[in-house]
Design a protein around this motif. Structure first.
Motif, PDB file in Angstrom:
ATOM      1  N   ASN A   1     -74.439 -43.778   8.848  1.00  0.00           N
ATOM      2  CA  ASN A   1     -75.815 -43.299   8.833  1.00  0.00           C
ATOM      3  C   ASN A   1     -76.371 -43.214   7.413  1.00  0.00           C
ATOM      4  OD1 ASN A   1     -75.967 -43.153  11.602  1.00  0.00           O
ATOM      5  ND2 ASN A   1     -75.486 -40.984  11.704  1.00  0.00           N
ATOM      6  N   VAL A   2     -75.537 -42.784   6.451  1.00  0.00           N
ATOM      7  CA  VAL A   2     -75.979 -42.732   5.058  1.00  0.00           C
ATOM      8  C   VAL A   2     -76.255 -44.142   4.551  1.00  0.00           C
ATOM      9  CG1 VAL A   2     -75.257 -42.174   2.692  1.00  0.00           C
ATOM     10  CG2 VAL A   2     -74.849 -40.546   4.536  1.00  0.00           C
ATOM     11  N   ALA A   3     -75.363 -45.081   4.858  1.00  0.00           N
ATOM     12  CA  ALA A   3     -75.558 -46.469   4.427  1.00  0.00           C
ATOM     13  C   ALA A   3     -76.829 -47.045   5.041  1.00  0.00           C
ATOM     14  CB  ALA A   3     -74.341 -47.313   4.821  1.00  0.00           C
ATOM     15  N   GLY A   4     -77.065 -46.776   6.312  1.00  0.00           N
ATOM     16  CA  GLY A   4     -78.278 -47.267   6.963  1.00  0.00           C
ATOM     17  C   GLY A   4     -79.531 -46.685   6.357  1.00  0.00           C
TER      18      GLY A   4
ATOM     19  N   THR B   1     -82.337 -48.777   4.087  1.00  0.00           N
ATOM     20  CA  THR B   1     -83.765 -48.794   4.401  1.00  0.00           C
ATOM     21  C   THR B   1     -84.594 -48.387   3.190  1.00  0.00           C
ATOM     22  OG1 THR B   1     -83.279 -48.222   6.688  1.00  0.00           O
ATOM     23  CG2 THR B   1     -85.517 -47.833   5.937  1.00  0.00           C
ATOM     24  N   VAL B   2     -84.134 -47.385   2.465  1.00  0.00           N
ATOM     25  CA  VAL B   2     -84.875 -46.885   1.304  1.00  0.00           C
ATOM     26  C   VAL B   2     -84.780 -47.852   0.128  1.00  0.00           C
ATOM     27  CG1 VAL B   2     -84.951 -45.049  -0.426  1.00  0.00           C
ATOM     28  CG2 VAL B   2     -84.643 -44.476   1.969  1.00  0.00           C
ATOM     29  N   LEU B   3     -83.570 -48.349  -0.139  1.00  0.00           N
ATOM     30  CA  LEU B   3     -83.357 -49.207  -1.307  1.00  0.00           C
ATOM     31  C   LEU B   3     -83.807 -50.638  -1.079  1.00  0.00           C
ATOM     32  CD1 LEU B   3     -79.802 -47.976  -2.385  1.00  0.00           C
ATOM     33  CD2 LEU B   3     -82.018 -47.326  -3.354  1.00  0.00           C
ATOM     34  N   CYS B   4     -83.779 -51.102   0.154  1.00  0.00           N
ATOM     35  CA  CYS B   4     -84.120 -52.491   0.433  1.00  0.00           C
ATOM     36  C   CYS B   4     -84.812 -52.585   1.781  1.00  0.00           C
ATOM     37  CB  CYS B   4     -82.840 -53.341   0.438  1.00  0.00           C
ATOM     38  SG  CYS B   4     -83.166 -55.099   0.495  1.00  0.00           S
TER      39      CYS B   4
END
Length: 91
Positions: free
Chosen positions: A51-54, A58-61
């Motif tokens: 969930n953190v990676a997702g 979304t925020v970074l790319c």
């Protein structure tokens, strides 16, 4: 859900609900929904590496990123989670 293990704690400014998985139910919970009634539910994610990676992806790319930009995203590892903080390691 395992009903006997479910608990509720209510105070003046807070409420906590403890949930337990039924026997035979495996894997981490990814998300939960809450609200005053079923027509006004809000969804929240549990803190997990996926969930953190997702979220960071979304925020970074955003969805307009190229495939090469997605491949160069950092590897995310959740090291520690407490009530006060979360410790995340990016590679």
């Amino acid at each position: 859900l395992a009903c006997p293990e479910t608990s509720v704690s209510v105070s003046t400014h807070n409420a906590a609900i403890g949930l337990a998985k039924a026997p035979g139910s495996t894997g981490p919970w990814e998300k939960f929904s809450f609200g005053l009634d079923s027509s006004a539910l809000q969804e929240r994610l549990f803190v997990s590496e996926e969930n953190v990676a997702g979220f960071l992806g979304t925020v970074l790319c955003p969805s307009s990123c190229s495939q090469s930009a997605l491949e160069s995203q950092p590897l995310i590892e959740v090291l520690d989670i407490t009530e006060d903080r979360i410790q995340i390691k990016l590679k």
